[in-house]
Design an enzyme around this catalytic site. Structure first.
Site, PDB file in Angstrom:
ATOM      1  N   THR A 111      -5.717  -6.069   5.956  1.00  0.00           N
ATOM      2  CA  THR A 111      -7.009  -6.781   5.018  1.00  0.00           C
ATOM      3  C   THR A 111      -7.849  -7.890   5.534  1.00  0.00           C
ATOM      4  OG1 THR A 111      -5.728  -8.742   4.439  1.00  0.00           O
ATOM      5  CG2 THR A 111      -5.516  -6.023   2.746  1.00  0.00           C
ATOM      6  N   LYS A 118       8.395 -13.543   1.592  1.00  0.00           N
ATOM      7  CA  LYS A 118       8.155 -12.332   2.705  1.00  0.00           C
ATOM      8  C   LYS A 118       7.752 -13.246   4.197  1.00  0.00           C
ATOM      9  CE  LYS A 118       3.352 -11.838   4.021  1.00  0.00           C
ATOM     10  NZ  LYS A 118       3.491 -11.978   5.535  1.00  0.00           N
ATOM     11  N   GLN A 127      -9.618 -13.309   5.506  1.00  0.00           N
ATOM     12  CA  GLN A 127      -8.957 -12.176   4.994  1.00  0.00           C
ATOM     13  C   GLN A 127     -11.011 -11.717   4.293  1.00  0.00           C
ATOM     14  OE1 GLN A 127      -6.618 -10.152   4.325  1.00  0.00           O
ATOM     15  NE2 GLN A 127      -5.859 -12.138   4.670  1.00  0.00           N
ATOM     16  N   ARG A 144      -1.490 -19.050   0.844  1.00  0.00           N
ATOM     17  CA  ARG A 144      -1.475 -19.489   1.138  1.00  0.00           C
ATOM     18  C   ARG A 144      -2.881 -20.212   0.465  1.00  0.00           C
ATOM     19  NH1 ARG A 144      -5.893 -18.463   6.024  1.00  0.00           N
ATOM     20  NH2 ARG A 144      -5.148 -16.340   5.108  1.00  0.00           N
ATOM     21  N   ASP A 183       7.786  -8.603   6.677  1.00  0.00           N
ATOM     22  CA  ASP A 183       6.701  -8.101   7.371  1.00  0.00           C
ATOM     23  C   ASP A 183       6.599  -7.916   8.704  1.00  0.00           C
ATOM     24  OD1 ASP A 183       4.366  -7.323   7.411  1.00  0.00           O
ATOM     25  OD2 ASP A 183       3.381  -9.031   6.840  1.00  0.00           O
ATOM     26  N   LEU A 184       7.152  -6.854   9.415  1.00  0.00           N
ATOM     27  CA  LEU A 184       7.212  -6.952  10.893  1.00  0.00           C
ATOM     28  C   LEU A 184       6.356  -6.027  11.700  1.00  0.00           C
ATOM     29  CD1 LEU A 184      11.039  -7.574  11.657  1.00  0.00           C
ATOM     30  CD2 LEU A 184       9.741  -8.955  11.252  1.00  0.00           C
TER      31      LEU A 184
END
Length: 224
Positions: free
Chosen positions: A115, A32, A184, A205, A59-60
């Site tokens: 999220t 991604k 998150q 991460r 993921d724009l």
């Protein structure tokens, strides 16, 4: 897909991003690339990562008037992304035009609620009802617009899957047991998200910042 894990590769240095993807590519199903990566490296950076042979998820989170989003979608045809995101809050016409402008092999999915947000954050934006209600509303709108699926947290994917049986569901914000949530707020484990109907699991991460990214990717894969 055999491995639903997509590595979130949002690193500012292209060489470092390529090196990380090369190390873990045997243990992930795709990569991604988000706004940070795309703004730093553009089309060239996407092509460089694509040389590794993994599917690319751009993921724009496109969100503008329908004509502008359609134009942006056409501009990335040459990159041949497997998945592209738009914001569901852009409305049905925008989503319809985004899907119509996408390449035949590209899945267009709508971001419902980030999220990093919880019910309190949602209320502050003027949206009534909780996260679950908002995600369900936007999922219904995305389906009506002809999109392939949505992006939502693992806390909502089960309910959306029951409503949209053949949808394609991308779940970010995942953490292994014992990992901190970071920024998150609505997190679940990869196994739980997959069991509830997630098609793609976006993990950043816990792999990219691990002392041993390969071992971390293998650990995630083992839970599935």
């Amino acid at each position: 897909m055999s491995n639903p894990v997509y590595l979130a590769l949002d690193l500012p240095q292209l060489d470092a991003a390529k090196a990380l993807a090369s190390r873990v590519k045997a243990h992930v199903g795709g990569v991604k690339l988000g706004l940070e990566f795309f703004c730093a490296h553009g089309h060239h950076g996407v092509h460089e990562i694509a040389h590794l042979g993994l599917p690319i998820f751009l993921d724009l989170k496109l969100h503008d008037i329908p004509n502008t989003v359609a134009g942006a979608m056409q501009a990335i045809h040459v990159l041949e992304p497997a998945i592209v995101t738009v914001h569901a809050s852009g409305g049905r016409a925008m989503m319809e035009d985004a899907k119509a402008a996408a390449s035949n092999g590209t899945k267009v999915v709508a971001v419902t609620m980030l999220t990093s947000m919880d019910n309190r954050d949602l209320e502050r934006t003027g949206v009534k009802g909780g996260a679950h209600d908002q995600v369900m509303r936007l999922a219904e709108l995305a389906e009506a617009a002809g999109l392939d699926g949505i992006v939502c947290s693992g806390q909502e994917v089960g309910a959306v899957h029951r409503q949209w049986k053949d949808g394609f569901f991308v779940v970010p914000g995942l953490r292994l047991p014992g990992n901190g949530a970071g920024d998150q707020k609505r997190v679940v484990t990869p196994r739980q998200a997959r069991d509830d109907g997630a098609s793609v699991l976006v993990i950043g991460r816990p792999i990219s910042r691990a002392d041993d990214p390969v071992a971390a990717a293998i650990a995630v894969e083992a839970t599935l």
